[in-house]
Design an enzyme around this catalytic site. Sequence first.
Site, PDB file in Angstrom:
ATOM      1  N   TYR A   6      -5.686  10.664   3.725  1.00 45.18           N
ATOM      2  CA  TYR A   6      -4.289  10.837   3.307  1.00 45.18           C
ATOM      3  C   TYR A   6      -4.271  11.581   1.959  1.00 45.18           C
ATOM      4  O   TYR A   6      -5.321  11.952   1.441  1.00 45.18           O
ATOM      5  CB  TYR A   6      -3.567   9.485   3.305  1.00 45.18           C
ATOM      6  CG  TYR A   6      -3.400   8.992   4.733  1.00 45.18           C
ATOM      7  CD1 TYR A   6      -2.469   9.607   5.575  1.00 45.18           C
ATOM      8  CD2 TYR A   6      -4.222   8.006   5.269  1.00 45.18           C
ATOM      9  CE1 TYR A   6      -2.352   9.227   6.907  1.00 45.18           C
ATOM     10  CE2 TYR A   6      -4.108   7.620   6.601  1.00 45.18           C
ATOM     11  CZ  TYR A   6      -3.169   8.238   7.414  1.00 45.18           C
ATOM     12  OH  TYR A   6      -3.058   7.878   8.730  1.00 45.18           O
ATOM     13  N   GLN A  60       0.861  -1.195   0.000  1.00 40.41           N
ATOM     14  CA  GLN A  60       0.000   0.000   0.000  1.00 40.41           C
ATOM     15  C   GLN A  60       0.890   1.236   0.000  1.00 40.41           C
ATOM     16  O   GLN A  60       1.732   1.405   0.889  1.00 40.41           O
ATOM     17  CB  GLN A  60      -0.935   0.038   1.212  1.00 40.41           C
ATOM     18  CG  GLN A  60      -1.952   1.186   1.051  1.00 40.41           C
ATOM     19  CD  GLN A  60      -2.851   1.408   2.248  1.00 40.41           C
ATOM     20  OE1 GLN A  60      -2.369   1.718   3.330  1.00 40.41           O
ATOM     21  NE2 GLN A  60      -4.150   1.258   2.055  1.00 40.41           N
ATOM     22  N   CYS A  87     -12.175 -10.892  17.729  1.00 45.39           N
ATOM     23  CA  CYS A  87     -11.869  -9.471  17.931  1.00 45.39           C
ATOM     24  C   CYS A  87     -13.075  -8.748  18.527  1.00 45.39           C
ATOM     25  O   CYS A  87     -14.201  -8.893  18.043  1.00 45.39           O
ATOM     26  CB  CYS A  87     -11.489  -8.843  16.589  1.00 45.39           C
ATOM     27  SG  CYS A  87     -11.256  -7.056  16.666  1.00 45.39           S
ATOM     28  N   ARG A 134      -8.396  -5.507  12.088  1.00 42.93           N
ATOM     29  CA  ARG A 134      -8.227  -5.827  13.509  1.00 42.93           C
ATOM     30  C   ARG A 134      -8.335  -7.319  13.822  1.00 42.93           C
ATOM     31  O   ARG A 134      -7.545  -7.824  14.635  1.00 42.93           O
ATOM     32  CB  ARG A 134      -9.211  -4.985  14.336  1.00 42.93           C
ATOM     33  CG  ARG A 134      -8.832  -3.512  14.352  1.00 42.93           C
ATOM     34  CD  ARG A 134      -9.965  -2.633  14.839  1.00 42.93           C
ATOM     35  NE  ARG A 134     -11.072  -2.613  13.894  1.00 42.93           N
ATOM     36  CZ  ARG A 134     -12.226  -2.003  14.101  1.00 42.93           C
ATOM     37  NH1 ARG A 134     -12.436  -1.370  15.253  1.00 42.93           N
ATOM     38  NH2 ARG A 134     -13.178  -2.006  13.196  1.00 42.93           N
TER      39      ARG A 134
HETATM   40  C1  LIG Z   1      -3.942  -0.505  13.922  1.00 44.77           C
HETATM   41  C2  LIG Z   1      -4.582  -0.097  12.623  1.00 44.77           C
HETATM   42  C3  LIG Z   1      -3.781   0.316  11.572  1.00 44.77           C
HETATM   43  C4  LIG Z   1      -4.375   0.664  10.337  1.00 44.77           C
HETATM   44  N1  LIG Z   1      -3.571   1.040   9.297  1.00 44.77           N
HETATM   45  C5  LIG Z   1      -4.093   1.282   8.079  1.00 44.77           C
HETATM   46  C6  LIG Z   1      -3.259   1.565   6.957  1.00 44.77           C
HETATM   47  O1  LIG Z   1      -2.036   1.608   7.057  1.00 44.77           O
HETATM   48  N2  LIG Z   1      -3.857   1.781   5.759  1.00 44.77           N
HETATM   49  C7  LIG Z   1      -5.220   1.718   5.599  1.00 44.77           C
HETATM   50  O2  LIG Z   1      -5.714   1.886   4.483  1.00 44.77           O
HETATM   51  N3  LIG Z   1      -6.035   1.449   6.642  1.00 44.77           N
HETATM   52  C8  LIG Z   1      -5.504   1.218   7.864  1.00 44.77           C
HETATM   53  N4  LIG Z   1      -6.322   0.882   8.912  1.00 44.77           N
HETATM   54  C9  LIG Z   1      -7.764   0.714   8.662  1.00 44.77           C
HETATM   55  C10 LIG Z   1      -8.059  -0.753   8.328  1.00 44.77           C
HETATM   56  O3  LIG Z   1      -7.397  -1.200   7.170  1.00 44.77           O
HETATM   57  C11 LIG Z   1      -9.576  -1.005   8.143  1.00 44.77           C
HETATM   58  O4  LIG Z   1     -10.020  -0.209   7.059  1.00 44.77           O
HETATM   59  C12 LIG Z   1     -10.391  -0.697   9.396  1.00 44.77           C
HETATM   60  O5  LIG Z   1      -9.690  -1.096  10.564  1.00 44.77           O
HETATM   61  C13 LIG Z   1     -11.736  -1.409   9.390  1.00 44.77           C
HETATM   62  O6  LIG Z   1     -11.558  -2.802   9.263  1.00 44.77           O
HETATM   63  P1  LIG Z   1     -11.690  -3.836  10.506  1.00 44.77           P
HETATM   64  O7  LIG Z   1     -13.087  -3.659  11.078  1.00 44.77           O
HETATM   65  O8  LIG Z   1     -11.506  -5.199   9.893  1.00 44.77           O
HETATM   66  O9  LIG Z   1     -10.645  -3.497  11.493  1.00 44.77           O
HETATM   67  C14 LIG Z   1      -5.771   0.594  10.168  1.00 44.77           C
HETATM   68  C15 LIG Z   1      -6.573   0.199  11.249  1.00 44.77           C
HETATM   69  C16 LIG Z   1      -5.997  -0.148  12.462  1.00 44.77           C
HETATM   70  C17 LIG Z   1      -6.868  -0.592  13.590  1.00 44.77           C
END
Ligand SMILES: Cc1cc2nc3c(=O)[nH]c(=O)nc-3n(C[C@H](O)[C@H](O)[C@H](O)COP(=O)(O)O)c2cc1C
Length: 370
Positions: A167, A98, A338, A316
Amino acid sequence: MLFTPEKIGSLELPNRLVRSATAECLADAAGRPMPRLKQMYQELARGGVGLIITGHMYVHPSGKAHPGMTGVFSDDLIPGLATLADTVHAEGGAIAAQISHAGRQSRGGMVDDPMGPSAYASTPPRLGAREMTIDEIEMMIDAYAQAARRAKQAGFDAVQIHAAHGYLVSQFLSPIANQRSDEWGGSLENRSRFMRRIIAAVREQVEPDFPVFAKLGIRDESEKGLSLQEGVEIIRQLPDMGLDAVEISGGLAETSAFNIAGDIKPGENEAIFRSWAQAAREAADLPVVLVGGMRSLATMEDVLQSGDAQLISMCRPLICEPDLPDRLSSGASEASACVSKNRCWPRKEDIGISCKCSGVVGKRHSASGV
Ligand SMILES: Cc1cc2nc3c(=O)[nH]c(=O)nc-3n(C[C@H](O)[C@H](O)[C@H](O)COP(=O)(O)O)c2cc1C
Protein backbone atom coordinates in the site's frame (compact mmCIF):
# COMPACT_ATOMS: atom_id res chain seq x y z
CA MET A 1 3.75 -15.41 28.92
CA LEU A 2 0.94 -15.08 26.39
CA PHE A 3 -1.56 -14.18 29.05
CA THR A 4 0.58 -11.63 30.87
CA PRO A 5 0.15 -7.86 30.39
CA GLU A 6 2.18 -5.88 27.84
CA LYS A 7 2.28 -2.27 26.70
CA ILE A 8 2.31 -0.44 23.38
CA GLY A 9 3.46 2.99 24.47
CA SER A 10 1.01 4.13 27.12
CA LEU A 11 -1.60 1.51 26.17
CA GLU A 12 -1.74 -1.31 28.69
CA LEU A 13 -2.94 -4.60 27.28
CA PRO A 14 -4.19 -7.47 29.46
CA ASN A 15 -2.46 -10.09 27.31
CA ARG A 16 -0.11 -10.34 24.35
CA LEU A 17 -2.59 -11.54 21.74
CA VAL A 18 -3.43 -9.11 18.95
CA ARG A 19 -5.96 -9.35 16.17
CA SER A 20 -3.94 -8.31 13.15
CA ALA A 21 -5.59 -5.84 10.77
CA THR A 22 -8.19 -7.67 8.72
CA ALA A 23 -10.13 -5.94 5.94
CA GLU A 24 -13.62 -6.91 7.03
CA CYS A 25 -15.37 -5.59 3.89
CA LEU A 26 -18.25 -4.46 6.11
CA ALA A 27 -18.65 -0.76 5.27
CA ASP A 28 -21.17 0.82 2.91
CA ALA A 29 -20.21 2.55 -0.34
CA ALA A 30 -19.51 5.79 1.57
CA GLY A 31 -17.07 4.01 3.92
CA ARG A 32 -19.45 3.95 6.92
CA PRO A 33 -19.34 0.80 9.08
CA MET A 34 -22.31 -1.54 8.73
CA PRO A 35 -23.89 -2.98 11.91
CA ARG A 36 -22.21 -6.35 11.30
CA LEU A 37 -18.80 -4.76 11.75
CA LYS A 38 -19.76 -3.73 15.28
CA GLN A 39 -20.98 -7.26 15.90
CA MET A 40 -17.66 -8.67 14.67
CA TYR A 41 -15.65 -6.44 17.03
CA GLN A 42 -17.98 -7.29 19.90
CA GLU A 43 -17.33 -11.00 19.36
CA LEU A 44 -13.59 -10.47 19.12
CA ALA A 45 -13.52 -8.40 22.33
CA ARG A 46 -15.65 -10.98 24.12
CA GLY A 47 -13.31 -13.70 22.91
CA GLY A 48 -10.48 -12.24 24.99
CA VAL A 49 -8.03 -10.81 22.44
CA GLY A 50 -5.81 -8.14 24.03
CA LEU A 51 -5.95 -5.67 21.13
CA ILE A 52 -8.08 -5.49 18.00
CA ILE A 53 -6.55 -3.75 14.98
CA THR A 54 -9.23 -2.71 12.48
CA GLY A 55 -9.00 -3.60 8.81
CA HIS A 56 -7.17 -0.96 6.79
CA MET A 57 -9.21 2.24 6.61
CA TYR A 58 -8.75 4.69 3.76
CA VAL A 59 -7.41 8.10 4.74
CA HIS A 60 -8.45 9.84 1.51
CA PRO A 61 -11.16 9.11 -1.07
CA SER A 62 -8.37 8.44 -3.61
CA GLY A 63 -7.06 5.65 -1.41
CA LYS A 64 -9.93 3.16 -1.42
CA ALA A 65 -8.58 -0.32 -2.16
CA HIS A 66 -11.69 -2.49 -2.55
CA PRO A 67 -15.47 -2.60 -1.95
CA GLY A 68 -16.61 -2.58 1.68
CA MET A 69 -13.48 -0.80 2.96
CA THR A 70 -14.04 1.40 6.01
CA GLY A 71 -13.27 5.10 5.61
CA VAL A 72 -11.55 7.52 7.97
CA PHE A 73 -11.17 10.36 5.44
CA SER A 74 -13.82 12.79 6.72
CA ASP A 75 -15.00 14.17 10.06
CA ASP A 76 -18.50 13.01 9.09
CA LEU A 77 -17.27 9.44 9.61
CA ILE A 78 -16.26 10.02 13.24
CA PRO A 79 -19.67 9.19 14.83
CA GLY A 80 -19.84 5.83 13.03
CA LEU A 81 -16.26 5.02 13.97
CA ALA A 82 -17.00 5.98 17.57
CA THR A 83 -19.68 3.27 17.76
CA LEU A 84 -16.97 0.71 16.94
CA ALA A 85 -14.64 1.96 19.66
CA ASP A 86 -17.51 2.19 22.16
CA THR A 87 -18.58 -1.38 21.41
CA VAL A 88 -15.10 -2.75 22.07
CA HIS A 89 -14.67 -0.68 25.23
CA ALA A 90 -18.03 -1.86 26.56
CA GLU A 91 -16.61 -5.40 26.42
CA GLY A 92 -13.41 -4.31 28.20
CA GLY A 93 -11.31 -4.54 25.03
CA ALA A 94 -8.90 -2.21 23.23
CA ILE A 95 -8.95 -1.18 19.57
CA ALA A 96 -6.40 0.40 17.22
CA ALA A 97 -7.28 1.99 13.88
CA GLN A 98 -5.16 0.90 10.92
CA ILE A 99 -4.85 3.85 8.53
CA SER A 100 -3.91 3.37 4.90
CA HIS A 101 -4.06 4.52 1.30
CA ALA A 102 -4.13 2.02 -1.54
CA GLY A 103 -2.01 4.09 -3.94
CA ARG A 104 -1.41 2.04 -7.06
CA GLN A 105 -3.13 -1.02 -5.49
CA SER A 106 -6.68 0.22 -5.89
CA ARG A 107 -9.04 -2.24 -7.53
CA GLY A 108 -10.95 -1.18 -10.63
CA GLY A 109 -14.00 0.99 -9.98
CA MET A 110 -12.88 2.21 -6.55
CA VAL A 111 -11.28 5.53 -7.51
CA ASP A 112 -11.30 7.68 -10.64
CA ASP A 113 -7.64 8.51 -10.87
CA PRO A 114 -5.36 5.99 -9.11
CA MET A 115 -1.89 7.26 -8.26
CA GLY A 116 1.31 6.06 -6.67
CA PRO A 117 4.90 7.20 -6.20
CA SER A 118 5.59 6.31 -9.84
CA ALA A 119 3.49 5.52 -12.89
CA TYR A 120 2.45 1.88 -12.96
CA ALA A 121 0.87 -0.29 -15.61
CA SER A 122 -1.14 -3.10 -14.08
CA THR A 123 -3.50 -5.88 -15.02
CA PRO A 124 -7.16 -6.15 -13.85
CA PRO A 125 -8.70 -6.26 -11.25
CA ARG A 126 -6.17 -3.58 -10.30
CA LEU A 127 -5.86 -0.47 -12.42
CA GLY A 128 -2.61 1.17 -13.39
CA ALA A 129 -1.61 4.39 -11.67
CA ARG A 130 -0.01 7.70 -12.49
CA GLU A 131 2.84 9.41 -10.64
CA MET A 132 1.80 11.63 -7.72
CA THR A 133 2.73 15.30 -7.83
CA ILE A 134 4.60 16.82 -4.89
CA ASP A 135 1.43 18.70 -3.88
CA GLU A 136 -0.41 15.37 -3.79
CA ILE A 137 2.32 13.82 -1.66
CA GLU A 138 1.98 16.67 0.84
CA MET A 139 -1.81 16.33 0.74
CA MET A 140 -1.61 12.59 1.50
CA ILE A 141 0.77 13.14 4.42
CA ASP A 142 -1.83 15.47 5.88
CA ALA A 143 -4.59 12.94 5.10
CA TYR A 144 -2.83 10.31 7.27
CA ALA A 145 -2.41 12.88 10.06
CA GLN A 146 -6.07 13.93 9.92
CA ALA A 147 -7.13 10.27 9.86
CA ALA A 148 -5.13 9.66 13.06
CA ARG A 149 -6.78 12.69 14.68
CA ARG A 150 -10.23 11.35 13.70
CA ALA A 151 -9.43 7.89 15.07
CA LYS A 152 -8.37 9.42 18.36
CA GLN A 153 -11.46 11.65 18.45
CA ALA A 154 -13.62 8.59 17.78
CA GLY A 155 -12.16 6.96 20.90
CA PHE A 156 -9.69 4.48 19.39
CA ASP A 157 -6.88 3.51 21.77
CA ALA A 158 -4.07 3.61 19.20
CA VAL A 159 -3.28 4.14 15.55
CA GLN A 160 -1.40 1.74 13.32
CA ILE A 161 0.13 3.15 10.13
CA HIS A 162 -0.06 0.54 7.38
CA ALA A 163 3.41 0.46 5.86
CA ALA A 164 3.25 -3.08 4.46
CA HIS A 165 1.76 -5.21 1.68
CA GLY A 166 2.41 -2.73 -1.10
CA TYR A 167 0.00 0.00 0.00
CA LEU A 168 1.05 3.61 -0.37
CA VAL A 169 3.69 3.88 2.39
CA SER A 170 5.13 0.52 1.37
CA GLN A 171 5.09 1.68 -2.27
CA PHE A 172 7.24 4.68 -1.38
CA LEU A 173 9.69 2.42 0.50
CA SER A 174 9.98 -0.01 -2.39
CA PRO A 175 12.50 0.56 -5.18
CA ILE A 176 10.15 -1.43 -7.44
CA ALA A 177 7.10 0.79 -6.89
CA ASN A 178 9.08 3.99 -6.31
CA GLN A 179 11.28 5.00 -9.21
CA ARG A 180 11.24 8.73 -8.54
CA SER A 181 14.37 10.76 -9.02
CA ASP A 182 13.38 13.62 -6.70
CA GLU A 183 13.73 13.82 -2.90
CA TRP A 184 10.99 11.15 -2.51
CA GLY A 185 12.82 8.39 -4.39
CA GLY A 186 16.23 6.82 -4.94
CA SER A 187 18.18 6.38 -1.68
CA LEU A 188 16.61 4.66 1.32
CA GLU A 189 16.61 8.02 3.09
CA ASN A 190 14.53 9.49 0.26
CA ARG A 191 12.20 6.47 -0.08
CA SER A 192 11.51 6.50 3.68
CA ARG A 193 10.83 10.26 3.71
CA PHE A 194 7.09 9.75 3.08
CA MET A 195 6.84 7.44 6.10
CA ARG A 196 8.94 9.72 8.33
CA ARG A 197 6.85 12.74 7.38
CA ILE A 198 3.60 10.84 8.02
CA ILE A 199 4.75 9.73 11.47
CA ALA A 200 5.80 13.30 12.34
CA ALA A 201 2.51 14.71 11.02
CA VAL A 202 0.49 12.09 12.93
CA ARG A 203 2.44 12.90 16.11
CA GLU A 204 1.53 16.57 15.70
CA GLN A 205 -2.17 15.69 15.59
CA VAL A 206 -2.25 13.35 18.62
CA GLU A 207 -0.79 13.83 22.08
CA PRO A 208 2.82 12.70 22.63
CA ASP A 209 1.71 9.73 24.72
CA PHE A 210 -0.99 8.53 22.30
CA PRO A 211 0.13 5.09 21.06
CA VAL A 212 1.20 5.10 17.41
CA PHE A 213 2.79 2.09 15.75
CA ALA A 214 3.27 0.65 12.28
CA LYS A 215 2.87 -2.55 10.34
CA LEU A 216 6.07 -2.52 8.34
CA GLY A 217 6.86 -4.51 5.24
CA ILE A 218 10.45 -5.22 6.14
CA ARG A 219 11.18 -6.82 2.76
CA ASP A 220 9.55 -6.90 -0.69
CA GLU A 221 10.56 -10.53 -1.28
CA SER A 222 11.77 -9.67 -4.75
CA GLU A 223 15.38 -9.24 -5.86
CA LYS A 224 14.86 -5.68 -7.03
CA GLY A 225 12.67 -4.73 -4.09
CA LEU A 226 13.20 -3.46 -0.53
CA SER A 227 15.89 -5.68 0.98
CA LEU A 228 15.90 -7.10 4.50
CA GLN A 229 18.96 -4.98 5.24
CA GLU A 230 17.05 -1.83 4.25
CA GLY A 231 13.97 -2.93 6.21
CA VAL A 232 16.10 -3.46 9.32
CA GLU A 233 17.69 -0.02 8.82
CA ILE A 234 14.19 1.52 8.86
CA ILE A 235 13.38 -0.40 12.04
CA ARG A 236 16.55 1.00 13.64
CA GLN A 237 15.18 4.51 13.10
CA LEU A 238 11.61 3.88 14.27
CA PRO A 239 12.04 4.79 17.96
CA ASP A 240 13.51 8.17 16.98
CA MET A 241 10.66 8.67 14.53
CA GLY A 242 8.31 8.40 17.51
CA LEU A 243 6.76 4.97 17.06
CA ASP A 244 5.79 2.79 20.03
CA ALA A 245 5.93 -0.67 18.41
CA VAL A 246 6.25 -2.40 15.07
CA GLU A 247 4.39 -5.31 13.53
CA ILE A 248 6.50 -7.18 10.99
CA SER A 249 5.30 -8.26 7.56
CA GLY A 250 6.36 -7.84 3.95
CA GLY A 251 5.57 -7.94 0.26
CA LEU A 252 3.91 -5.93 -2.47
CA ALA A 253 0.73 -7.04 -4.23
CA GLU A 254 2.97 -8.74 -6.81
CA THR A 255 4.63 -10.86 -4.11
CA SER A 256 1.79 -11.14 -1.60
CA ALA A 257 1.50 -14.95 -1.66
CA PHE A 258 4.03 -15.28 1.14
CA ASN A 259 2.54 -12.80 3.62
CA ILE A 260 -0.78 -14.65 3.68
CA ALA A 261 0.83 -18.06 3.28
CA GLY A 262 -1.42 -21.06 2.73
CA ASP A 263 -1.48 -24.42 4.50
CA ILE A 264 0.10 -23.41 7.79
CA LYS A 265 0.27 -26.43 10.08
CA PRO A 266 0.70 -26.07 13.86
CA GLY A 267 4.14 -27.17 14.96
CA GLU A 268 5.40 -27.47 11.36
CA ASN A 269 5.60 -24.21 9.42
CA GLU A 270 4.36 -21.53 11.80
CA ALA A 271 5.83 -18.08 12.55
CA ILE A 272 6.88 -17.35 8.97
CA PHE A 273 8.51 -14.01 9.81
CA ARG A 274 10.27 -15.07 13.01
CA SER A 275 13.78 -14.50 11.67
CA TRP A 276 12.78 -11.01 10.56
CA ALA A 277 11.41 -10.31 14.05
CA GLN A 278 14.76 -11.40 15.49
CA ALA A 279 16.55 -8.97 13.17
CA ALA A 280 14.13 -6.20 14.17
CA ARG A 281 14.70 -6.86 17.87
CA GLU A 282 18.43 -6.66 17.40
CA ALA A 283 18.08 -3.36 15.53
CA ALA A 284 15.83 -1.44 17.90
CA ASP A 285 14.56 -1.46 21.43
CA LEU A 286 10.92 -1.48 20.42
CA PRO A 287 8.14 -3.98 21.12
CA VAL A 288 7.80 -6.30 18.11
CA VAL A 289 4.43 -7.75 17.11
CA LEU A 290 4.85 -11.00 15.19
CA VAL A 291 2.19 -11.88 12.63
CA GLY A 292 2.08 -14.58 9.96
CA GLY A 293 1.16 -18.18 10.61
CA MET A 294 0.96 -18.06 14.39
CA ARG A 295 -1.22 -21.06 15.25
CA SER A 296 -0.22 -23.04 18.35
CA LEU A 297 0.12 -22.05 21.98
CA ALA A 298 3.47 -23.84 22.09
CA THR A 299 4.94 -21.75 19.24
CA MET A 300 3.50 -18.50 20.61
CA GLU A 301 5.03 -19.21 24.02
CA ASP A 302 8.34 -20.17 22.47
CA VAL A 303 8.49 -16.91 20.48
CA LEU A 304 7.67 -14.83 23.56
CA GLN A 305 10.05 -16.74 25.86
CA SER A 306 12.90 -16.32 23.38
CA GLY A 307 12.29 -12.56 23.26
CA ASP A 308 11.96 -12.63 19.45
CA ALA A 309 8.66 -10.75 19.80
CA GLN A 310 6.67 -9.20 22.63
CA LEU A 311 3.22 -9.62 21.12
CA ILE A 312 1.61 -12.28 18.91
CA SER A 313 -0.75 -11.26 16.16
CA MET A 314 -3.25 -13.35 14.19
CA CYS A 315 -5.64 -12.68 11.33
CA ARG A 316 -7.20 -15.79 9.79
CA PRO A 317 -7.48 -17.80 13.05
CA LEU A 318 -9.67 -15.06 14.53
CA ILE A 319 -11.97 -15.02 11.49
CA CYS A 320 -12.45 -18.71 12.07
CA GLU A 321 -12.59 -18.59 15.89
CA PRO A 322 -13.08 -15.16 17.45
CA ASP A 323 -13.00 -16.79 20.89
CA LEU A 324 -9.62 -18.46 20.29
CA PRO A 325 -7.79 -16.34 22.93
CA ASP A 326 -10.18 -17.54 25.66
CA ARG A 327 -9.94 -21.12 24.39
CA LEU A 328 -6.14 -21.00 24.53
CA SER A 329 -6.09 -19.49 28.01
CA SER A 330 -8.65 -21.94 29.42
CA GLY A 331 -6.96 -24.98 27.90
CA ALA A 332 -9.96 -25.72 25.65
CA SER A 333 -7.62 -25.47 22.62
CA GLU A 334 -3.92 -25.98 22.10
CA ALA A 335 -3.93 -24.45 18.61
CA SER A 336 -6.07 -22.64 16.10
CA ALA A 337 -8.41 -24.72 13.97
CA CYS A 338 -7.65 -22.47 10.98
CA VAL A 339 -6.45 -24.48 7.98
CA SER A 340 -5.14 -21.37 6.15
CA LYS A 341 -6.92 -22.06 2.86
CA ASN A 342 -7.43 -18.34 2.24
CA ARG A 343 -11.14 -18.63 1.58
CA CYS A 344 -11.94 -15.80 4.00
CA TRP A 345 -12.62 -13.10 1.37
CA PRO A 346 -16.24 -12.40 0.45
CA ARG A 347 -17.61 -14.38 -2.48
CA LYS A 348 -19.54 -12.39 -5.07
CA GLU A 349 -22.86 -12.94 -3.31
CA ASP A 350 -21.48 -12.29 0.22
CA ILE A 351 -21.01 -9.19 2.30
CA GLY A 352 -18.04 -9.31 4.62
CA ILE A 353 -15.29 -11.78 5.34
CA SER A 354 -16.16 -15.15 6.83
CA CYS A 355 -14.63 -18.55 7.44
CA LYS A 356 -15.76 -20.88 4.67
CA CYS A 357 -13.82 -23.85 5.98
CA SER A 358 -16.39 -24.65 8.68
CA GLY A 359 -16.76 -28.17 7.31
CA VAL A 360 -13.09 -28.64 8.06
CA VAL A 361 -12.87 -26.82 11.36
CA GLY A 362 -16.18 -27.95 12.82
CA LYS A 363 -18.24 -24.75 12.66
CA ARG A 364 -16.24 -22.88 15.24
CA HIS A 365 -16.65 -19.62 13.39
CA SER A 366 -18.76 -16.73 14.54
CA ALA A 367 -22.34 -17.30 15.64
CA SER A 368 -23.29 -13.99 14.01
CA GLY A 369 -22.19 -15.34 10.67
CA VAL A 370 -19.44 -12.77 10.17
C1 LIG B 1 -9.19 -11.58 4.78
C2 LIG B 1 -7.89 -10.88 5.08
C3 LIG B 1 -7.88 -9.50 5.19
C4 LIG B 1 -6.67 -8.84 5.51
N1 LIG B 1 -6.67 -7.48 5.65
C5 LIG B 1 -5.56 -6.83 6.05
C6 LIG B 1 -5.57 -5.43 6.31
O1 LIG B 1 -6.59 -4.76 6.18
N2 LIG B 1 -4.42 -4.85 6.72
C7 LIG B 1 -3.26 -5.56 6.90
O2 LIG B 1 -2.25 -5.00 7.31
N3 LIG B 1 -3.22 -6.89 6.67
C8 LIG B 1 -4.33 -7.54 6.26
N4 LIG B 1 -4.31 -8.90 6.08
C9 LIG B 1 -3.08 -9.64 6.40
C10 LIG B 1 -3.13 -10.11 7.85
O3 LIG B 1 -3.22 -9.06 8.78
C11 LIG B 1 -1.90 -10.98 8.22
O4 LIG B 1 -0.74 -10.17 8.06
C12 LIG B 1 -1.78 -12.24 7.37
O5 LIG B 1 -3.06 -12.81 7.13
C13 LIG B 1 -0.92 -13.30 8.05
O6 LIG B 1 -1.43 -13.62 9.32
P1 LIG B 1 -2.28 -14.97 9.63
O7 LIG B 1 -1.39 -16.14 9.25
O8 LIG B 1 -2.54 -14.92 11.11
O9 LIG B 1 -3.51 -14.93 8.82
C14 LIG B 1 -5.48 -9.57 5.70
C15 LIG B 1 -5.51 -10.97 5.55
C16 LIG B 1 -6.69 -11.62 5.25
C17 LIG B 1 -6.70 -13.11 5.13
